[in-house]
Enzyme design. Structure first.
Site, PDB file in Angstrom:
ATOM      1  N   ASP A  31      16.872   1.037  -2.175  1.00 56.69           N
ATOM      2  CA  ASP A  31      17.925   1.615  -1.335  1.00 56.69           C
ATOM      3  C   ASP A  31      19.287   1.196  -1.895  1.00 56.69           C
ATOM      4  O   ASP A  31      19.502   0.040  -2.253  1.00 56.69           O
ATOM      5  CB  ASP A  31      17.774   1.132   0.114  1.00 56.69           C
ATOM      6  CG  ASP A  31      18.580   1.973   1.077  1.00 56.69           C
ATOM      7  OD1 ASP A  31      17.966   2.653   1.923  1.00 56.69           O
ATOM      8  OD2 ASP A  31      19.828   1.950   0.995  1.00 56.69           O
ATOM      9  N   HIS A 101      11.139   9.652   4.418  1.00 58.44           N
ATOM     10  CA  HIS A 101      11.089   8.424   3.622  1.00 58.44           C
ATOM     11  C   HIS A 101      10.693   7.261   4.517  1.00 58.44           C
ATOM     12  O   HIS A 101      10.989   7.252   5.713  1.00 58.44           O
ATOM     13  CB  HIS A 101      12.430   8.127   2.942  1.00 58.44           C
ATOM     14  CG  HIS A 101      13.599   8.154   3.871  1.00 58.44           C
ATOM     15  ND1 HIS A 101      14.187   9.332   4.295  1.00 58.44           N
ATOM     16  CD2 HIS A 101      14.289   7.159   4.475  1.00 58.44           C
ATOM     17  CE1 HIS A 101      15.183   9.055   5.100  1.00 58.44           C
ATOM     18  NE2 HIS A 101      15.263   7.733   5.247  1.00 58.44           N
TER      19      HIS A 101
HETATM   20  P1  AMP Z   1      17.726   6.915   6.973  1.00 55.25           P
HETATM   21  O1  AMP Z   1      18.834   6.435   7.845  1.00 55.25           O
HETATM   22  O2  AMP Z   1      16.370   6.453   7.427  1.00 55.25           O
HETATM   23  O3  AMP Z   1      17.782   8.401   6.709  1.00 55.25           O
HETATM   24  O4  AMP Z   1      17.934   6.181   5.587  1.00 55.25           O
HETATM   25  C1  AMP Z   1      18.514   6.773   4.462  1.00 55.25           C
HETATM   26  C2  AMP Z   1      18.666   5.705   3.435  1.00 55.25           C
HETATM   27  O5  AMP Z   1      18.896   6.292   2.177  1.00 55.25           O
HETATM   28  C3  AMP Z   1      19.830   4.735   3.702  1.00 55.25           C
HETATM   29  O6  AMP Z   1      19.334   3.406   3.859  1.00 55.25           O
HETATM   30  C4  AMP Z   1      20.698   4.908   2.468  1.00 55.25           C
HETATM   31  O7  AMP Z   1      21.301   3.705   2.060  1.00 55.25           O
HETATM   32  C5  AMP Z   1      19.713   5.437   1.448  1.00 55.25           C
HETATM   33  N1  AMP Z   1      20.295   6.208   0.357  1.00 55.25           N
HETATM   34  C6  AMP Z   1      21.128   7.274   0.471  1.00 55.25           C
HETATM   35  N2  AMP Z   1      21.439   7.744  -0.759  1.00 55.25           N
HETATM   36  C7  AMP Z   1      20.780   6.965  -1.654  1.00 55.25           C
HETATM   37  C8  AMP Z   1      20.679   6.950  -3.074  1.00 55.25           C
HETATM   38  N3  AMP Z   1      21.352   7.843  -3.827  1.00 55.25           N
HETATM   39  N4  AMP Z   1      19.907   6.009  -3.660  1.00 55.25           N
HETATM   40  C9  AMP Z   1      19.242   5.101  -2.907  1.00 55.25           C
HETATM   41  N5  AMP Z   1      19.276   5.075  -1.560  1.00 55.25           N
HETATM   42  C10 AMP Z   1      20.039   5.995  -0.937  1.00 55.25           C
END
Ligand code: AMP
Length: 117
Positions: A31, A101
């Site tokens: 993440d 995810h």
């Molecule tokens: P959620 O709130 O469950 O949708 O979590 C989405 C997650 O995706 C968050 O913890 C973000 O930090 C992560 N995220 C968003 N863009 C990226 C990226 N490009 N690479 C890695 N993690 C990401």
């Protein structure tokens, strides 16, 4: 680029990410805004927007996500003390990226999961 496209681009290695695991069904990467020493996202290669849109035929994908989480946890050295798996589904859960995810979190005491009702 819409939010759900970000994970598809990571899966297809079109944008950079720290990918720690990939097979025919799932991809796992760190993440970008980690909330624990180990914070890895396990994502189906197929775009399923939310857990609510999983179909019967996706059962094998869900199983693979869980199994991969346990393997990565062992590899990261967090299995013995324990870890947490989280799937946020839609707005009330705070889902930001509409590509299903699973968060794998560990490496420190994570505290209680829920606040009060
Ligand atoms: P959620 O709130 O469950 O949708 O979590 C989405 C997650 O995706 C968050 O913890 C973000 O930090 C992560 N995220 C968003 N863009 C990226 C990226 N490009 N690479 C890695 N993690 C990401």
């Amino acid at each position: 680029m819409t939010e759900e496209m970000i994970f598809s681009k990571i899966i297809h290695r079109e944008i950079p990410a720290d990918i720690v695991y990939q097979d025919d069904l799932v991809t796992a990467f760190r993440d970008i805004a980690c909330q624990a020493p180990t914070h890895i996202l396990i994502v189906p290669n197929k775009l399923i927007p939310t857990l609510d849109e999983v179909a019967e035929e996706d059962e094998i994908i869900l199983g693979r996500m869980m199994l991969v989480a346990t393997k990565i946890a062992k590899r990261e050295g967090i299995a013995e003390k324990g870890y947490r798996l989280i799937v946020n589904c839609k707005d009330n859960a705070g889902q930001e990226v509409y590509h299903l995810h699973m968060h794998l979190l560990g490496g420190k005491p994570l505290g209680s999961l829920l606040g009060s009702c």
